[in-house]
Design a protein around this motif. Structure first.
Motif, PDB file in Angstrom:
ATOM      1  N   MET A 148      -8.392  10.647  12.091  1.00 23.00           N
ATOM      2  CA  MET A 148      -9.558  10.266  11.358  1.00 23.00           C
ATOM      3  C   MET A 148      -9.316  10.118   9.757  1.00 23.00           C
ATOM      4  SD  MET A 148     -12.848  12.362  13.014  1.00 23.00           S
ATOM      5  CE  MET A 148     -11.987  13.899  13.032  1.00 23.00           C
ATOM      6  N   ILE A 149      -9.576   8.909   9.330  1.00 20.56           N
ATOM      7  CA  ILE A 149      -8.879   8.455   8.026  1.00 20.56           C
ATOM      8  C   ILE A 149     -10.236   8.237   7.296  1.00 20.56           C
ATOM      9  CG2 ILE A 149      -7.632   6.975   6.779  1.00 20.56           C
ATOM     10  CD1 ILE A 149      -5.870   8.399   8.851  1.00 20.56           C
ATOM     11  N   GLY A 150      -9.910   9.059   5.864  1.00 17.00           N
ATOM     12  CA  GLY A 150     -11.126   8.745   4.940  1.00 17.00           C
ATOM     13  C   GLY A 150     -11.364  10.103   4.297  1.00 17.00           C
ATOM     14  N   ASN A 151     -12.041  10.161   3.143  1.00 16.51           N
ATOM     15  CA  ASN A 151     -12.162  11.223   2.290  1.00 16.51           C
ATOM     16  C   ASN A 151     -13.979  11.314   1.903  1.00 16.51           C
ATOM     17  OD1 ASN A 151     -12.323   9.415   0.233  1.00 16.51           O
ATOM     18  ND2 ASN A 151     -10.211  10.128  -0.552  1.00 16.51           N
ATOM     19  N   LEU A 155     -17.598  11.576   6.568  1.00 15.15           N
ATOM     20  CA  LEU A 155     -16.392  11.904   7.254  1.00 15.15           C
ATOM     21  C   LEU A 155     -16.215  13.643   7.019  1.00 15.15           C
ATOM     22  CD1 LEU A 155     -14.504  10.957   9.349  1.00 15.15           C
ATOM     23  CD2 LEU A 155     -12.879  10.404   7.176  1.00 15.15           C
ATOM     24  N   SER A 156     -16.137  14.022   5.780  1.00 12.55           N
ATOM     25  CA  SER A 156     -16.067  15.426   5.546  1.00 12.55           C
ATOM     26  C   SER A 156     -16.901  16.335   6.234  1.00 12.55           C
ATOM     27  CB  SER A 156     -16.042  15.808   4.003  1.00 12.55           C
ATOM     28  OG  SER A 156     -15.105  15.035   3.427  1.00 12.55           O
ATOM     29  N   LYS A 157     -18.250  15.827   6.364  1.00 12.45           N
ATOM     30  CA  LYS A 157     -19.171  16.712   7.247  1.00 12.45           C
ATOM     31  C   LYS A 157     -19.038  16.517   8.631  1.00 12.45           C
ATOM     32  CE  LYS A 157     -24.262  16.486   8.155  1.00 12.45           C
ATOM     33  NZ  LYS A 157     -25.453  15.849   7.796  1.00 12.45           N
ATOM     34  N   ILE A 158     -18.315  15.440   9.376  1.00 13.54           N
ATOM     35  CA  ILE A 158     -18.174  15.391  10.643  1.00 13.54           C
ATOM     36  C   ILE A 158     -16.872  16.400  10.739  1.00 13.54           C
ATOM     37  CG2 ILE A 158     -16.672  13.995  12.585  1.00 13.54           C
ATOM     38  CD1 ILE A 158     -18.574  11.487  11.307  1.00 13.54           C
ATOM     39  N   GLN A 159     -15.784  16.540  10.025  1.00 15.54           N
ATOM     40  CA  GLN A 159     -14.672  17.098  10.104  1.00 15.54           C
ATOM     41  C   GLN A 159     -14.926  18.855   9.980  1.00 15.54           C
ATOM     42  OE1 GLN A 159     -12.414  15.412   7.399  1.00 15.54           O
ATOM     43  NE2 GLN A 159     -11.094  14.158   8.532  1.00 15.54           N
ATOM     44  N   ASP A 160     -16.100  18.912   9.274  1.00 11.19           N
ATOM     45  CA  ASP A 160     -16.408  20.339   8.788  1.00 11.19           C
ATOM     46  C   ASP A 160     -17.114  20.952  10.554  1.00 11.19           C
ATOM     47  OD1 ASP A 160     -15.526  20.688   6.393  1.00 11.19           O
ATOM     48  OD2 ASP A 160     -17.558  20.464   5.488  1.00 11.19           O
ATOM     49  N   MET A 161     -18.041  19.777  11.015  1.00 10.83           N
ATOM     50  CA  MET A 161     -18.633  20.445  12.427  1.00 10.83           C
ATOM     51  C   MET A 161     -17.658  20.420  13.397  1.00 10.83           C
ATOM     52  SD  MET A 161     -22.224  17.936  12.646  1.00 10.83           S
ATOM     53  CE  MET A 161     -22.631  19.071  13.823  1.00 10.83           C
ATOM     54  N   ILE A 162     -16.600  19.530  13.426  1.00  9.08           N
ATOM     55  CA  ILE A 162     -15.506  19.749  14.450  1.00  9.08           C
ATOM     56  C   ILE A 162     -14.874  21.041  14.416  1.00  9.08           C
ATOM     57  CG2 ILE A 162     -13.410  18.889  15.116  1.00  9.08           C
ATOM     58  CD1 ILE A 162     -14.421  15.975  14.318  1.00  9.08           C
ATOM     59  N   GLU A 163     -14.474  21.598  13.287  1.00  6.73           N
ATOM     60  CA  GLU A 163     -13.883  22.823  13.069  1.00  6.73           C
ATOM     61  C   GLU A 163     -14.765  23.994  13.675  1.00  6.73           C
ATOM     62  OE1 GLU A 163     -12.649  23.405   9.270  1.00  6.73           O
ATOM     63  OE2 GLU A 163     -11.362  21.693   8.834  1.00  6.73           O
ATOM     64  N   LYS A 164     -16.066  23.680  13.349  1.00  5.47           N
ATOM     65  CA  LYS A 164     -16.915  24.932  13.832  1.00  5.47           C
ATOM     66  C   LYS A 164     -17.142  24.773  15.319  1.00  5.47           C
ATOM     67  CE  LYS A 164     -19.504  25.030   9.545  1.00  5.47           C
ATOM     68  NZ  LYS A 164     -20.784  24.768   8.845  1.00  5.47           N
ATOM     69  N   VAL A 165     -17.428  23.579  15.938  1.00  9.90           N
ATOM     70  CA  VAL A 165     -17.577  23.513  17.203  1.00  9.90           C
ATOM     71  C   VAL A 165     -16.494  23.713  18.168  1.00  9.90           C
ATOM     72  CG1 VAL A 165     -18.653  21.666  18.979  1.00  9.90           C
ATOM     73  CG2 VAL A 165     -19.688  22.025  16.613  1.00  9.90           C
ATOM     74  N   ALA A 166     -15.209  22.925  17.798  1.00 10.06           N
ATOM     75  CA  ALA A 166     -14.127  23.081  18.638  1.00 10.06           C
ATOM     76  C   ALA A 166     -13.887  24.280  19.323  1.00 10.06           C
ATOM     77  CB  ALA A 166     -13.045  22.277  17.907  1.00 10.06           C
ATOM     78  N   PRO A 167     -13.645  25.574  18.783  1.00 12.14           N
ATOM     79  CA  PRO A 167     -13.371  26.741  19.219  1.00 12.14           C
ATOM     80  C   PRO A 167     -14.388  27.346  20.412  1.00 12.14           C
ATOM     81  CG  PRO A 167     -13.248  26.974  17.040  1.00 12.14           C
ATOM     82  CD  PRO A 167     -13.990  25.624  17.262  1.00 12.14           C
ATOM     83  N   SER A 168     -15.741  26.610  20.248  1.00 11.03           N
ATOM     84  CA  SER A 168     -16.393  27.221  21.466  1.00 11.03           C
ATOM     85  C   SER A 168     -16.561  26.309  22.496  1.00 11.03           C
ATOM     86  CB  SER A 168     -17.945  27.145  20.915  1.00 11.03           C
ATOM     87  OG  SER A 168     -18.230  25.557  20.886  1.00 11.03           O
ATOM     88  N   ASP A 169     -17.066  26.537  23.718  1.00 17.00           N
ATOM     89  CA  ASP A 169     -17.125  25.645  25.058  1.00 17.00           C
ATOM     90  C   ASP A 169     -18.735  24.831  24.801  1.00 17.00           C
ATOM     91  OD1 ASP A 169     -14.897  25.585  26.262  1.00 17.00           O
ATOM     92  OD2 ASP A 169     -15.472  26.928  27.908  1.00 17.00           O
ATOM     93  N   ALA A 170     -19.262  24.823  23.587  1.00 20.24           N
ATOM     94  CA  ALA A 170     -20.460  24.159  23.678  1.00 20.24           C
ATOM     95  C   ALA A 170     -20.254  22.789  24.139  1.00 20.24           C
ATOM     96  CB  ALA A 170     -21.017  24.233  22.475  1.00 20.24           C
ATOM     97  N   ARG A 171     -21.132  22.220  24.721  1.00 18.93           N
ATOM     98  CA  ARG A 171     -21.280  20.475  25.034  1.00 18.93           C
ATOM     99  C   ARG A 171     -21.660  19.937  23.689  1.00 18.93           C
ATOM    100  NH1 ARG A 171     -24.729  22.616  29.371  1.00 18.93           N
ATOM    101  NH2 ARG A 171     -23.210  23.237  31.095  1.00 18.93           N
ATOM    102  N   VAL A 172     -21.079  18.763  23.602  1.00 17.22           N
ATOM    103  CA  VAL A 172     -21.240  18.013  22.332  1.00 17.22           C
ATOM    104  C   VAL A 172     -21.611  16.539  22.718  1.00 17.22           C
ATOM    105  CG1 VAL A 172     -20.163  16.876  20.255  1.00 17.22           C
ATOM    106  CG2 VAL A 172     -19.468  19.025  21.245  1.00 17.22           C
ATOM    107  N   LEU A 173     -22.800  16.019  22.015  1.00 20.49           N
ATOM    108  CA  LEU A 173     -23.194  14.672  22.358  1.00 20.49           C
ATOM    109  C   LEU A 173     -22.779  13.910  21.012  1.00 20.49           C
ATOM    110  CD1 LEU A 173     -24.871  12.304  23.772  1.00 20.49           C
ATOM    111  CD2 LEU A 173     -26.679  13.218  22.792  1.00 20.49           C
TER     112      LEU A 173
END
Length: 394
Positions: A148-151, A155-173
């Motif tokens: 993912m390219i950009g600053n 995009l920063s908000k999305i990347q922050d959410m990915i870092e929080k969500v990724a380690p869990s097994d929560a379903r994502v839409l």
């Protein structure tokens, strides 16, 4: 052809070993060195699949040859032989890095077995290293493809959410317009999760006919419908232990939605035409460009499935909502396209970038990449605003 080196100062012994190994190892070239110093000079010039070395030798002993050779080329494999064998000598040789130790008088069968085992082990290690290197290179390519390219703040908000969500097994839409990069978010979540070693299976629900979607997702048994000539494993089962990405889930039929809901509730799937249930351990990530709440109101999407899928919801904005990322995206696409084509990357001058930033990108990042590729092919170097005017119709 790979080579095996015999290091032995007694010519009678080296002659016998050369003759025997030449007959046994027909795929290898067998060479002889009369002492450790000669062997080391050969090793400086070329590689050997195996070195069979005596220990007691003039100029440079087998023990010193072993130490110096492994410093020069750590991957070299040694089998040591000696007429002065004792436990301490053998232990020292093995500690110094030898694969095996054989005492004189040499048992030929023992030697051949040791040599073959050493070569087999080396070949397996080489294959494993090659596979590991290829796998690492492939992962880098895949990782780069989904970067993912950009600053921008969005995009920063999305990347922050990915870092929080990724380690869990929560379903994502994942929601957002076509071409905005929803699949990049899905791959980033998988790559940063505990399931990253497992498969990432993608299903484009919009591209599969409604009558085949169940078979695609859950598999089928032979004879369950016309054309089912053999059993087929479904995508849910293929994704076991990993992640399944249901892209464009808003286009899925209501019948298939009911089956997906059941799979999520029970962690089990049933192939079409079978009463058998298969337990699956799968994380589900879904994406859509549709407003599912409106689809629910119109009776086109199940509300209970929506709530199952949207434990976490991530919105990927249109490119028009983060135009500050366009310069970085242009640079990235220019370099990646050049890499694909084996060329040097073209530069886009400031006015060309500003002209591209002023456009409305209805096709989002996908459209921008296509335009960059067009300008690289047709434009000058550097690409100018005149090139943009000539070759981009907006």
């Amino acid at each position: 052809m790979q080579k095996v080196l015999i290091v032995e100062d007694e010519k009678a012994i080296s002659g016998v070993l050369h003759s025997i190994l030449s007959d046994e190892l027909t795929d290898y070239e067998i060479l002889v060195a009369e002492d450790g110093l000669e062997a080391y000079k050969l090793l400086e010039k070329e590689d050997f699949a195996l070195i069979i070395s005596d220990i007691k030798m003039p100029k440079l002993s087998g023990t010193e040859l072993l130490k110096q050779a492994l410093q020069l080329k750590p991957e070299t494999t040694f089998v040591m032989i000696s007429g002065h064998a004792d436990i301490d000598t053998a232990v020292t040789a093995l500690k110094d890095g030898a694969y095996d130790f054989i005492s004189k008088p040499i048992d030929i069968n023992r030697l051949i077995t040791s040599v073959r085992n050493a070569l087999d082990r080396k070949n397996l290690v080489q294959k494993a290293n090659t596979l590991q290197k290829e796998n690492s290179q492939l992962k880098k390519k895949v990782s780069k493809k989904y970067q993912m390219i950009g600053n921008s703040a969005a995009l920063s908000k999305i990347q922050d959410m990915i870092e929080k969500v990724a380690p869990s097994d929560a379903r994502v839409l994942i929601t957002g317009p076509n071409g905005a990069g929803k699949e990049l978010v899905a791959h980033a979540i998988h790559a940063q999760s505990e399931r990253s070693r497992g498969p990432m299976i993608e299903v484009n629900c919009a591209a599969i006919p409604s009558e085949l979607i169940e078979s695609e997702l859950f598999g089928h048994v032979k004879g369950s419908f016309t054309g089912a000539i053999k059993d087929k494993q479904g995508k849910f089962e293929q994704a076991n232990g990993g992640t399944i990405f249901l892209d464009e889930i808003g286009d899925m039929s209501l019948v298939a939605q009911a089956k997906v809901l059941r799979a999520l509730q029970e962690s089990r799937v049933s192939p079409v035409g079978s009463d058998k249930e298969i337990k699956v351990d799968v994380r589900v990530i879904a994406a859509t460009n549709k407003d599912l709440k409106k689809e629910i109101e119109q009776g086109k999407f199940r509300e209970d499935l929506y709530h199952r899928l949207s434990v976490i919801e991530i919105y990927v904005p249109a490119l028009d909502e983060r135009k500050e990322d366009i310069p970085l995206l242009i640079e990235y696409f220019s370099q990646s396209i050049a890499d694909e084509q084996g060329n040097s990357a073209k530069i886009f001058d400031k006015k060309a970038i500003e002209a591209l930033q002023n456009f409305s990108w209805t096709g989002n990042i996908r459209e921008l990449r296509n335009v960059v590729e067009r300008l690289i092919i047709l434009g000058n170097n550097p690409v100018t605003s005149d090139d943009v005017t000539a070759f981009v119709r907006k």
